[in-house]
Write an enzyme that holds these catalytic residues in place. Sequence first.
Site, PDB file in Angstrom:
ATOM      1  N   ASP A 147      -0.933 -10.912   3.500  1.00 25.39           N
ATOM      2  CA  ASP A 147      -1.363 -10.048   4.592  1.00 25.39           C
ATOM      3  C   ASP A 147      -1.833 -10.916   5.766  1.00 25.39           C
ATOM      4  O   ASP A 147      -1.155 -11.860   6.149  1.00 25.39           O
ATOM      5  CB  ASP A 147      -2.456  -9.095   4.076  1.00 25.39           C
ATOM      6  CG  ASP A 147      -2.803  -7.987   5.040  1.00 25.39           C
ATOM      7  OD1 ASP A 147      -2.128  -6.945   5.020  1.00 25.39           O
ATOM      8  OD2 ASP A 147      -3.760  -8.156   5.819  1.00 25.39           O
ATOM      9  N   TRP A 148      -2.995 -10.629   6.361  1.00 25.61           N
ATOM     10  CA  TRP A 148      -3.484 -11.433   7.485  1.00 25.61           C
ATOM     11  C   TRP A 148      -3.779 -12.873   7.089  1.00 25.61           C
ATOM     12  O   TRP A 148      -3.838 -13.767   7.943  1.00 25.61           O
ATOM     13  CB  TRP A 148      -4.720 -10.787   8.121  1.00 25.61           C
ATOM     14  CG  TRP A 148      -4.377 -10.081   9.392  1.00 25.61           C
ATOM     15  CD1 TRP A 148      -4.131  -8.738   9.553  1.00 25.61           C
ATOM     16  CD2 TRP A 148      -4.224 -10.657  10.689  1.00 25.61           C
ATOM     17  NE1 TRP A 148      -3.833  -8.453  10.862  1.00 25.61           N
ATOM     18  CE2 TRP A 148      -3.886  -9.624  11.583  1.00 25.61           C
ATOM     19  CE3 TRP A 148      -4.325 -11.957  11.194  1.00 25.61           C
ATOM     20  CZ2 TRP A 148      -3.653  -9.829  12.937  1.00 25.61           C
ATOM     21  CZ3 TRP A 148      -4.096 -12.171  12.546  1.00 25.61           C
ATOM     22  CH2 TRP A 148      -3.775 -11.127  13.401  1.00 25.61           C
ATOM     23  N   TRP A 194      -0.475   2.835   9.995  1.00 20.68           N
ATOM     24  CA  TRP A 194      -1.678   2.124   9.565  1.00 20.68           C
ATOM     25  C   TRP A 194      -2.496   1.651  10.768  1.00 20.68           C
ATOM     26  O   TRP A 194      -3.726   1.790  10.798  1.00 20.68           O
ATOM     27  CB  TRP A 194      -1.266   0.962   8.669  1.00 20.68           C
ATOM     28  CG  TRP A 194      -2.283  -0.123   8.488  1.00 20.68           C
ATOM     29  CD1 TRP A 194      -2.133  -1.436   8.783  1.00 20.68           C
ATOM     30  CD2 TRP A 194      -3.597   0.006   7.932  1.00 20.68           C
ATOM     31  NE1 TRP A 194      -3.273  -2.133   8.468  1.00 20.68           N
ATOM     32  CE2 TRP A 194      -4.183  -1.286   7.948  1.00 20.68           C
ATOM     33  CE3 TRP A 194      -4.339   1.083   7.438  1.00 20.68           C
ATOM     34  CZ2 TRP A 194      -5.479  -1.527   7.485  1.00 20.68           C
ATOM     35  CZ3 TRP A 194      -5.637   0.850   6.979  1.00 20.68           C
ATOM     36  CH2 TRP A 194      -6.189  -0.435   6.995  1.00 20.68           C
ATOM     37  N   ASP A 217       5.753  -3.146  -1.922  1.00 24.46           N
ATOM     38  CA  ASP A 217       4.987  -3.147  -0.680  1.00 24.46           C
ATOM     39  C   ASP A 217       5.873  -2.687   0.473  1.00 24.46           C
ATOM     40  O   ASP A 217       6.786  -3.399   0.890  1.00 24.46           O
ATOM     41  CB  ASP A 217       4.442  -4.544  -0.388  1.00 24.46           C
ATOM     42  CG  ASP A 217       3.588  -4.577   0.872  1.00 24.46           C
ATOM     43  OD1 ASP A 217       3.218  -3.492   1.369  1.00 24.46           O
ATOM     44  OD2 ASP A 217       3.289  -5.680   1.363  1.00 24.46           O
ATOM     45  N   HIS A 271       0.867  -3.561  -2.255  1.00 22.61           N
ATOM     46  CA  HIS A 271       0.539  -4.520  -1.193  1.00 22.61           C
ATOM     47  C   HIS A 271      -0.439  -5.580  -1.698  1.00 22.61           C
ATOM     48  O   HIS A 271      -0.289  -6.757  -1.411  1.00 22.61           O
ATOM     49  CB  HIS A 271      -0.045  -3.771   0.003  1.00 22.61           C
ATOM     50  CG  HIS A 271      -0.346  -4.651   1.176  1.00 22.61           C
ATOM     51  ND1 HIS A 271       0.640  -5.341   1.855  1.00 22.61           N
ATOM     52  CD2 HIS A 271      -1.518  -4.978   1.790  1.00 22.61           C
ATOM     53  CE1 HIS A 271       0.082  -6.046   2.847  1.00 22.61           C
ATOM     54  NE2 HIS A 271      -1.217  -5.836   2.820  1.00 22.61           N
TER      55      HIS A 271
END
Length: 303
Positions: free
Chosen positions: A125-126, A166, A252, A281
């Site tokens: 993710d980030w 999102w 995901d 995810h």
Amino acid sequence: MNNKASSMDFVRTPEKRFERLLDYPFEPHYVEVDGLRMHYVDEGPADASPVLMMHGEPSWSYLYRHMIPICAAAGHRVIAPDLIGFGKSDKPTSLDDYSYQQHMDWMQSFLDQLGLTNITLVCQDWGSLLGLRLAAENPERFLAIVVGNGMLPTGDQKAPPAFKIWKNFALHSPWFPIARIINTGSFRKLGPDEMRAYDAPFPGKKYKAGARAFPRLVPMHPDDPASEANRNAWKVLERWEKPFLTTFSNGDPITRGGDAYMQKRIPGAKDQPHVTLKGGHFLQEDSPVPFARAINDLLATLS
């Protein structure tokens, strides 16, 4: 630095919120970045090459709680920071205090202060948006990269519809239930103690600015403030010969297909034992043991 903590209003989550968290026995460690206190887990032999586990949105180092001991037991020094705005780290209260570059500056300071070299990056993710940039901007300090459900977007490709939904939810919903978001993004159902741990850093609305800000910082257009720096990072990654392993999950909707994309573009991905893990995810929740073993197996080939 783009912003100074002296001009920021920030909050620090009370320590009692983190007492007796399930499966999180790790001693806290802290550095100061730009006047803010940044927390990190540091487990395993202090003189071993570090495995840097970077979390994303809206989680914290608790996400890696089942993986940290497995990699530390294999003889690696495992470092799992909480990004500013998350976990036990300080949390600026204004969305405008957060930018992609500011997060990069905070993480660069973290790397510099700890003097980390021979790093194996593990990111999702980030953690990938920041970690892949870090590796590209400090290539001499990184030994290998492992990416699960992550990407380095430049804004030149169209974002999936699920991401746009999102982003709008994070920015505009009056209700932003951190633990429920992570539970929804996992195949398995989190227990009440795990839900409490994910909510622990965020006792009120003013603690959630960092979590709400992240989706809007993802480059969505070619002229985004971070686009050019990310394109420059890709120029480095397209010449990256060091080991590059993908460990994406099979469920995901946001990052699906990113593993094949990176395998084609990054030379270091050639002939690596890429795996597809079972999960949503948050694959650290769904497949922590296979994920950690994939990291250990890769590092065993490098020692």
